[in-house]
Structure formats: structure tokens, C-alpha cells
Write a protein that holds these residues in place. Structure first.
Motif, PDB file in Angstrom:
ATOM      1  N   ARG A  66       0.833  -1.205   0.000  1.00 51.35           N
ATOM      2  CA  ARG A  66       0.000   0.000   0.000  1.00 51.35           C
ATOM      3  C   ARG A  66       0.867   1.253   0.000  1.00 51.35           C
ATOM      4  O   ARG A  66       0.600   2.211  -0.729  1.00 51.35           O
ATOM      5  CB  ARG A  66      -0.924   0.009   1.212  1.00 51.35           C
ATOM      6  CG  ARG A  66      -1.810   1.246   1.228  1.00 51.35           C
ATOM      7  CD  ARG A  66      -2.735   1.347   2.418  1.00 51.35           C
ATOM      8  NE  ARG A  66      -3.483   2.598   2.308  1.00 51.35           N
ATOM      9  CZ  ARG A  66      -4.645   2.723   1.677  1.00 51.35           C
ATOM     10  NH1 ARG A  66      -5.201   1.674   1.103  1.00 51.35           N
ATOM     11  NH2 ARG A  66      -5.246   3.893   1.593  1.00 51.35           N
ATOM     12  N   ARG A  86      -7.529   6.589   4.359  1.00 53.83           N
ATOM     13  CA  ARG A  86      -8.957   6.360   4.114  1.00 53.83           C
ATOM     14  C   ARG A  86      -9.269   6.076   2.648  1.00 53.83           C
ATOM     15  O   ARG A  86     -10.401   5.732   2.312  1.00 53.83           O
ATOM     16  CB  ARG A  86      -9.781   7.568   4.596  1.00 53.83           C
ATOM     17  CG  ARG A  86      -9.820   7.701   6.104  1.00 53.83           C
ATOM     18  CD  ARG A  86     -10.815   8.774   6.542  1.00 53.83           C
ATOM     19  NE  ARG A  86     -10.331  10.109   6.206  1.00 53.83           N
ATOM     20  CZ  ARG A  86      -9.539  10.838   7.004  1.00 53.83           C
ATOM     21  NH1 ARG A  86      -9.149  10.334   8.162  1.00 53.83           N
ATOM     22  NH2 ARG A  86      -9.142  12.033   6.654  1.00 53.83           N
ATOM     23  N   PRO A  89      -9.616   3.826  -0.314  1.00 58.05           N
ATOM     24  CA  PRO A  89      -9.704   2.361  -0.442  1.00 58.05           C
ATOM     25  C   PRO A  89      -8.585   1.796  -1.311  1.00 58.05           C
ATOM     26  O   PRO A  89      -8.143   2.422  -2.278  1.00 58.05           O
ATOM     27  CB  PRO A  89     -11.084   2.155  -1.093  1.00 58.05           C
ATOM     28  CG  PRO A  89     -11.853   3.381  -0.749  1.00 58.05           C
ATOM     29  CD  PRO A  89     -10.856   4.499  -0.729  1.00 58.05           C
ATOM     30  N   ASP A 129      -8.619  -0.662  -3.473  1.00 63.05           N
ATOM     31  CA  ASP A 129      -8.964  -0.903  -4.869  1.00 63.05           C
ATOM     32  C   ASP A 129      -8.961   0.388  -5.678  1.00 63.05           C
ATOM     33  O   ASP A 129      -8.599   0.412  -6.856  1.00 63.05           O
ATOM     34  CB  ASP A 129     -10.310  -1.625  -4.988  1.00 63.05           C
ATOM     35  CG  ASP A 129     -11.447  -0.858  -4.331  1.00 63.05           C
ATOM     36  OD1 ASP A 129     -11.175   0.071  -3.549  1.00 63.05           O
ATOM     37  OD2 ASP A 129     -12.620  -1.199  -4.604  1.00 63.05           O
TER      38      ASP A 129
END
Length: 506
Positions: free
Chosen positions: A106, A135, A137, A139
Motif C-alpha cells: 500500500r 482512508r 480504499p 482498490d
């Protein structure tokens, strides 16, 4: 002639240049640049891992929370003193804090998106930026980074147009003309290699060509499954050069020597079509300088000039190379060592120029970009007239009066898998006296680029057939095809990597 060296590390795009920190650079004991985006993400990750708020961190290091937020977002670079306090508060070393590797998948995506949004490509779109936070997402983050990659890929594909390639080729040909197609550094590199393997003269044998590869630390592998889009593949990891024994139109020595040339000349993966073409020209030159060493070839040419018996056939036979290789090599040495300006053409039987070079002022046909390749040459030039000559064993010589002056040319035809080609070398009338075949009775006259010369049908034929003929044109699929993409145009990298993976186990 086209050969490819495959490097194991693939280049990836960099969206923005990291900021340089003098203090941080000194802290690391070097002048390396600091990636403030990556540093900020690492600080944020370590802070949250210790369950500290911005206020907690602010109190510990004595800096306002708003300033820490700017640092974590990669918008401000901390000084050395602050970096030291941050490392102590987070319980890590300075090296840990300045680490280059992302701490998670990430984090890597967040860094990439942040860089992309600050880069010129994204900014040119005039789109609002997305706030990259915890915050967002996962995807969505992956989709945004994926879209950026696809946008870049499509723009690169559009940039690789035939016009771009033609412009690059024109620029390269002008550079060649400025130096009279003579490159001393390439001659020197070839001379060093020949000396290292004890070359003593005469045609370069296959055995000596293999010795050159061995001297440079490469082993040779002849295979039957070489990727269809390549003539050779160099495995830099295992120091192998893969070749095929079915060389087709190409001298296997030249194929090997060009593959070696990429290594000797220190070529890196080309990033532009111009760079790709330039590398190809230099490796071609390097291979020819090995097959026809400068000292020996120049000596033969000078002796022949003194006798007024210059001949491409003699040069070809002395070094056991193709006529085309001899012609190319002549353009390298003629002006530098013989004070003779010249031009070269390789023309398809359809009349289309495949390759060309000149430094003698001949008026090659050209488009608005200056590109010569793909243009139709005058049907009265030697390079076209030779196709109609029954005697294919000997060369054909002709004087041609053009709008740029009178030129003497010698030409012959050779058949390749893609058709019949003429190969010709020409010189201004004043230089013809040095060549065998200067007494040819063949004369021709060209008025090109005047359309009435040969581009328009004669008036009597037009009177009889204008409006009465409807030819079914042969559709060439390449006219509709886009330029091949990738660092090595037309090469399927997946196919090459699969080939290397399979053979590396041998």
C-alpha cells in the motif's frame, strides 16, 4: 541490420525527481538525493505503528503538527537536526528512517500515486488531485495507479509514429554526413579487440570471431528456436550469446560481432527511436571495422587508387565479405583516407530506397522531414537502370547527368528473402578517374525532381490510356500498421525472456 542485447533489469518511469537535502545527504555520508515522498510515508507509518498522534510527535520533537503533516505528505524536507529527533522518537536509526524500500504494498502504491500527481503528465491533464490518505480504499488506489500506467503506455505508443522514426533517421544521417561517416572511437575499439586476440591480417575467420567472444567472457550457443523477431540474443546474466546456424541473408560473423558490439560499446537500453537507430549504426560500423580492419582496408584502397583501379569487388574479395558490407565500409574510409566524397544506395526492385548515405551533394529524393528511405529513386539513375542489365555477374557502371551535377556510379544486384535489391556506390565526375570502370560508355540523364522526368507517363501513353486503366494495387499491410513499440521495436520481450529462462537451465 538489426541486433538486440537484452539487459536483465527493466527500466521503470520516474514521475518526479526527488528533492536533494544537503543536511540529510551529509547524514548519510554521501551526496545521494532524498526522496521526500518516500521519507514522509515512512515517518507516518512508523508514527502510527507506535500509536502516536501528530500532537504527540509535535510535543516530542518541538515542531508544530502542521509542519509535521507537510513532512509526512512529502511537501517539506526536514533538516538533519529534526530527522535525528524523529528517529529517536520513533525508536529507529537514521538509516531505517532514510530507507529506500517501501514498507508495504500500500505504501508503494501511495508513493507512486503521489509522484504521478506531481509529475508533468498528470498536471498537463488539468485534473483535480486525489488526497492520498489511509482512508483511500485499496482498490481505488490500485485503479488510479493502473490508469496512470495505461495512460503513459498509450502516449508512448502514439509517440512512436512512422514520422518520428523517419525524422530520427534523417537526423542520424545528417550526423553521419557531418563526420563523413567516419568514427575514430569505433575504429579504435575494433583495433583493440583485434589486437587482443592476435589478429594478423586477411579475412576474419569464424574461428577468430569466436575467439573475440571468448576473450570478452562470452560463450556461444547455436540454437534452433531463437525468437523469430531476433537474429541474436545476448544473455548478460550467464554471459552467453545465442545464435542460429540458419543465418539466411546475413553473414553469421557479422551477426556475432554486432551482438558483441553492444557489449563493447557499453550500450544501455534505448529510450528513444533515435537512440535505438544510433546504436544500430554504431554496432554495424564496429562489426565492419572488425571484418575489414582500418589499416589493412585503407592500405588496399590507397594502392588501388594509385593504380586508378579502385573497385568494390576487390575490396569485397580481399576480406571475404558481402558486396553490401564492402560498400558500407568504403563510405567509412573513402573521404577520410582517400579524399573522395561518395554516396551509397540500396534500392528495391520496385524503385524504393531502402538505405542511403551521401556526402557528395547528390540529390536524393526526400520528403518534408528530410527522410530518404521509402522514396522512389529516379528510374534513370544507375541504381534503377541496373535491374534491366542481363549480365548479373559483373558490376554495371554508368555516368548520370543530374540537376546536382554528373555522377559516376557502379552497381550490382543481389537477391534477398524480401526481393531483388541493387547496391550502388557513386562519386562526382571528378573522382571517377580513380575507379575501374570509368571508361563505361553508358550515359543517362535525370531531371528529377521535375515530375516530367519519370514520375508522369509519357504524353503518348497518357493520350491512349488515361482514364482507361484501373490497376488493382497490391495492398502492403505495413502501410496501415503502427510503429512497433518497446525499447527494441518489433521484438516480443516475453518471447525473449521465456527463451532465456528455458536455456539458462542448460
Amino acid at each position: 541490420m538489426q541486433f538486440f542485447t537484452y539487459h536483465q533489469e527493466m527500466q521503470t518511469p520516474t514521475w518526479s525527481k526527488p528533492h536533494q537535502s544537503l543536511d540529510a545527504g551529509n547524514a548519510a555520508g554521501s551526496n545521494e538525493e532524498i526522496d521526500v515522498i518516500s521519507l514522509g510515508r515512512r515517518i507516518r507509518h512508523l508514527r502510527k505503528q507506535k500509536k502516536l498522534t501528530l500532537d504527540d510527535m509535535s510535543e516530542a520533537v518541538g515542531v508544530a503538527p502542521s509542519q509535521l503533516s507537510l513532512i509526512e505528505n512529502g511537501k517539506r524536507e526536514p533538516k538533519l537536526s529534526l530527522l535525528s529527533k524523529l528517529a529517536a522518537t520513533l525508536g529507529v536509526t537514521m538509516d531505517d528512517l532514510l530507507g529506500a524500500e517501501p514498507i508495504s504494498k500500500r505504501a508503494a502504491l501511495e508513493i507512486e500515486l503521489e509522484r504521478a500527481q506531481r509529475g508533468p503528465l498528470y498536471q498537463s491533464l488539468a485534473l483535480p488531485t486525489v488526497r492520498v490518505s489511509s482512508r483511500l480504499p485499496m482498490d481505488v488506489l490500485e485503479a488510479l495507479v493502473g490508469l496512470q500506467h495505461e495512460l503513459e503506455r498509450r502516449l508512448e505508443m502514439q509517440a512512436a509514429t512512422p514520422e518520428e522514426a523517419r525524422r530520427a533517421n534523417s537526423i542520424l544521417r545528417m550526423e553521419m554526413r557531418e563526420v563523413n561517416n567516419y568514427y575514430p572511437h569505433l575504429e579504435e575499439e575494433a583495433s583493440k579487440v583485434l589486437a587482443a586476440v592476435g589478429y594478423s591480417g586477411g579475412p576474419l575467420s569464424h574461428h577468430v570471431a569466436a575467439d573475440i567472444a571468448t576473450h570478452l567472457g562470452f560463450s556461444l550457443r547455436f540454437v534452433g528456436d531463437l525468437p523469430h523477431s531476433t537474429r541474436s540474443v545476448t544473455d548478460l546474466k550467464n554471459r552467453r550469446i545465442y545464435l542460429t546456424q540458419s543465418s539466411g541473408d546475413h553473414d553469421p560473423r557479422a551477426v556475432l560481432l554486432q551482438a558483441i558490439g553492444h557489449y563493447v560499446l557499453g550500450h544501455e537500453t534505448p529510450t528513444t527511436y533515435y537512440e535505438f537507430l544510433r546504436q544500430r549504426v554504431h554496432t554495424n560500423y564496429f562489426a565492419a571495422a572488425l571484418l575489414m580492419p582500418e589499416k589493412a582496408a585503407t592500405q588496399q584502397l590507397r594502392e588501388a587508387k594509385a593504380r586508378k583501379e579502385l573497385s568494390l569487388e576487390d575490396l569485397r574479395d580481399a576480406f571475404a565479405v558481402s558486396y553490401e558490407t564492402a560498400a558500407h565500409r568504403f563510405t567509412n574510409l573513402a573521404t577520410q583516407h582517400l579524399d573522395i566524397t561518395t554516396h551509397f544506395q540500396k534500392v528495391h526492385e520496385s524503385g524504393i530506397i531502402h538505405k542511403a548515405y551521401e556526402n557528395d551533394g547528390v540529390n536524393f529524393p526526400a520528403d518534408h522531414t528530410g527522410a530518404i528511405e521509402g522514396q522512389a529513386v529516379c528510374r534513370y539513375w544507375t541504381s534503377r537502370e541496373v535491374f534491366d542489365i542481363p549480365d548479373k555477374f559483373r558490376s554495371f557502371e554508368q555516368y548520370t547527368d543530374t540537376v546536382a551535377g554528373t555522377y559516376w556510379c557502379t552497381a550490382r544486384t543481389e537477391r534477398h528473402s524480401s526481393g531483388l535489391y541493387s547496391l550502388s556506390i557513386g562519386v562526382p565526375f571528378a573522382h571517377a578517374k580513380w575507379f575501374r570502370g570509368r571508361d563505361t560508355p553508358e550515359r543517362s540523364k535525370s531531371q528529377c525532381p521535375d515530375p516530367s522526368c519519370c514520375r508522369k507517363p509519357p504524353p503518348d501513353l497518357s493520350m491512349s490510356w488515361a482514364g482507361q486503366a484501373w490497376p488493382a494495387a497490391r495492398a502492403n499491410s505495413h502501410l496501415l500498421a503502427a510503429m512497433p513499440t518497446g525499447a527494441f521495436p518489433g521484438v516480443d520481450e516475453t518471447e525473449v525472456y521465456k527463451f532465456l529462462a528455458m536455456h539458462s537451465e542448460d
